[in-house]
Design a protein around this motif. Structure first.
Motif, mmCIF file in Angstrom:
data_model
loop_
_atom_site.group_PDB
_atom_site.id
_atom_site.type_symbol
_atom_site.label_atom_id
_atom_site.label_comp_id
_atom_site.label_asym_id
_atom_site.label_seq_id
_atom_site.Cartn_x
_atom_site.Cartn_y
_atom_site.Cartn_z
ATOM 1 N N ALA A 186 0.830 -1.205 0.000
ATOM 2 C CA ALA A 186 0.000 0.000 0.000
ATOM 3 C C ALA A 186 0.866 1.256 0.000
ATOM 4 O O ALA A 186 0.569 2.236 -0.690
ATOM 5 C CB ALA A 186 -0.935 -0.011 1.205
ATOM 6 N N GLY A 187 1.950 1.242 0.766
ATOM 7 C CA GLY A 187 2.852 2.383 0.800
ATOM 8 C C GLY A 187 3.550 2.595 -0.525
ATOM 9 O O GLY A 187 3.717 3.734 -0.980
ATOM 10 N N ALA A 188 3.952 1.508 -1.174
ATOM 11 C CA ALA A 188 4.606 1.627 -2.478
ATOM 12 C C ALA A 188 3.627 2.150 -3.525
ATOM 13 O O ALA A 188 3.986 2.954 -4.388
ATOM 14 C CB ALA A 188 5.174 0.283 -2.901
ATOM 15 N N LEU A 189 2.372 1.703 -3.455
ATOM 16 C CA LEU A 189 1.367 2.172 -4.397
ATOM 17 C C LEU A 189 1.095 3.662 -4.215
ATOM 18 O O LEU A 189 0.919 4.399 -5.191
ATOM 19 C CB LEU A 189 0.081 1.373 -4.212
ATOM 20 N N ALA A 190 1.094 4.120 -2.958
ATOM 21 C CA ALA A 190 0.859 5.538 -2.692
ATOM 22 C C ALA A 190 2.049 6.401 -3.069
ATOM 23 O O ALA A 190 1.897 7.609 -3.282
ATOM 24 C CB ALA A 190 0.519 5.728 -1.210
ATOM 25 N N ALA A 191 3.239 5.806 -3.155
ATOM 26 C CA ALA A 191 4.451 6.562 -3.482
ATOM 27 C C ALA A 191 4.750 6.497 -4.971
ATOM 28 O O ALA A 191 5.903 6.344 -5.378
ATOM 29 C CB ALA A 191 5.630 6.031 -2.677
ATOM 30 N N GLY A 192 3.717 6.616 -5.792
ATOM 31 C CA GLY A 192 3.907 6.504 -7.228
ATOM 32 C C GLY A 192 4.840 7.540 -7.800
ATOM 33 O O GLY A 192 5.538 7.281 -8.783
#
Length: 260
Positions: A69-75
């Motif tokens: 989820a964090g990686a997805l939000a850090a696009g």
């Protein structure tokens, strides 16, 4: 009196005349290349095997604490890779690979995502679709209905509709090579069968050489044959590890052998 011809000046003018158009062409082409790299991969009815590298962006997780989820939000932190195809950065931090997907309405439902490198000791697959993030598989390579091949693979089952995002986390400390392809099951099975037949043939030849060398060593008592048997045996074992055949057939499920 006519001016004297200067060959050096003429060569400079010729070089500039050739160099300026080349630089202008590069300036015009590079933005299109980067735009193409960020575009979503189209999964259509006529695609059999798709190389994901042109649409791949990378994020190096320096803290090692990012979840999916964090990686997805850090696009915004993902960047176009500046390495050769399928090669990650030479750092020990975990890598997140982001691949945007677009599934056509008439596209078939079955696809296989394959990382064609057998020495990865850990791989995690996630898929975001319609705002919902789900775990596809975590390597422990064989979880969750993943195809039982020599390399990490998973069946994501993307649905038509909104664009989806495939996230692949590679926290491995081994060789950082991750050429990823998305294939139809028949293309995946055909490629896997061909690779298995080729590797089986090569391993069979190597084992025959080992057996012949050991037999000659015992028959003529020449240590050179014993050393050659050790040499070929070592290369064969390395080949089994490199191409993923060792974990597939010899030490399946034993994590210590996969890492060491």
């Amino acid at each position: 009196m006519s001016a004297r011809f200067d060959p050096l000046r003429a060569a400079r003018r010729c070089a500039m005349a050739c160099l300026v158009p080349l630089l202008l062409a590069l300036v015009l082409i590079l933005p299109f290349q980067y735009a193409h790299a960020a575009a979503a991969l189209e999964l259509g009815p006529h695609a059999a095997s798709i190389d994901t590298w042109p649409a791949t962006t990378l994020l190096v997780d320096e803290s090692g604490k990012l979840d999916a989820a964090g990686a997805l939000a850090a696009g915004h932190r993902f960047a176009v890779p500046d390495t050769a195809r399928g090669v990650l950065k030479l750092v020990k931090d975990p890598h997140w690979i982001r691949i945007p997907l677009r599934t056509a309405a008439d596209a078939p439902p079955d696809w296989v995502v394959q990382v064609d490198f057998g020495m990865l000791d850990e791989v995690e697959f996630y898929l975001e679709h319609g705002g919902r993030l789900r775990t596809l598989a975590s390597r422990r390579r064989r979880l969750g209905g993943a195809p039982r091949g020599r390399v990490p693979a998973v069946s994501p089952g993307p649905e038509p509709g909104p664009d989806s995002t495939l996230l692949v986390r590679i926290p491995t400390i081994s060789s950082r090579v991750a050429p990823i392809s998305i294939m139809r099951p028949d293309a995946y099975n055909r490629a896997a069968l061909g690779e298995q037949m080729l590797q089986g043939l090569l391993v069979g030849i190597a084992l025959c050489l080992v057996a012949y060398s050991l037999g000659q060593w015992l028959a003529v008592r020449d240590i050179l044959y014993g050393k050659y048997a050790m040499y070929v045996g070592g290369l064969t074992l390395y080949s089994l590890v490199w191409f993923g055949l060792g974990e597939q057939f010899l030490w399946r499920g034993h994590e210590w052998f996969s890492k060491h």
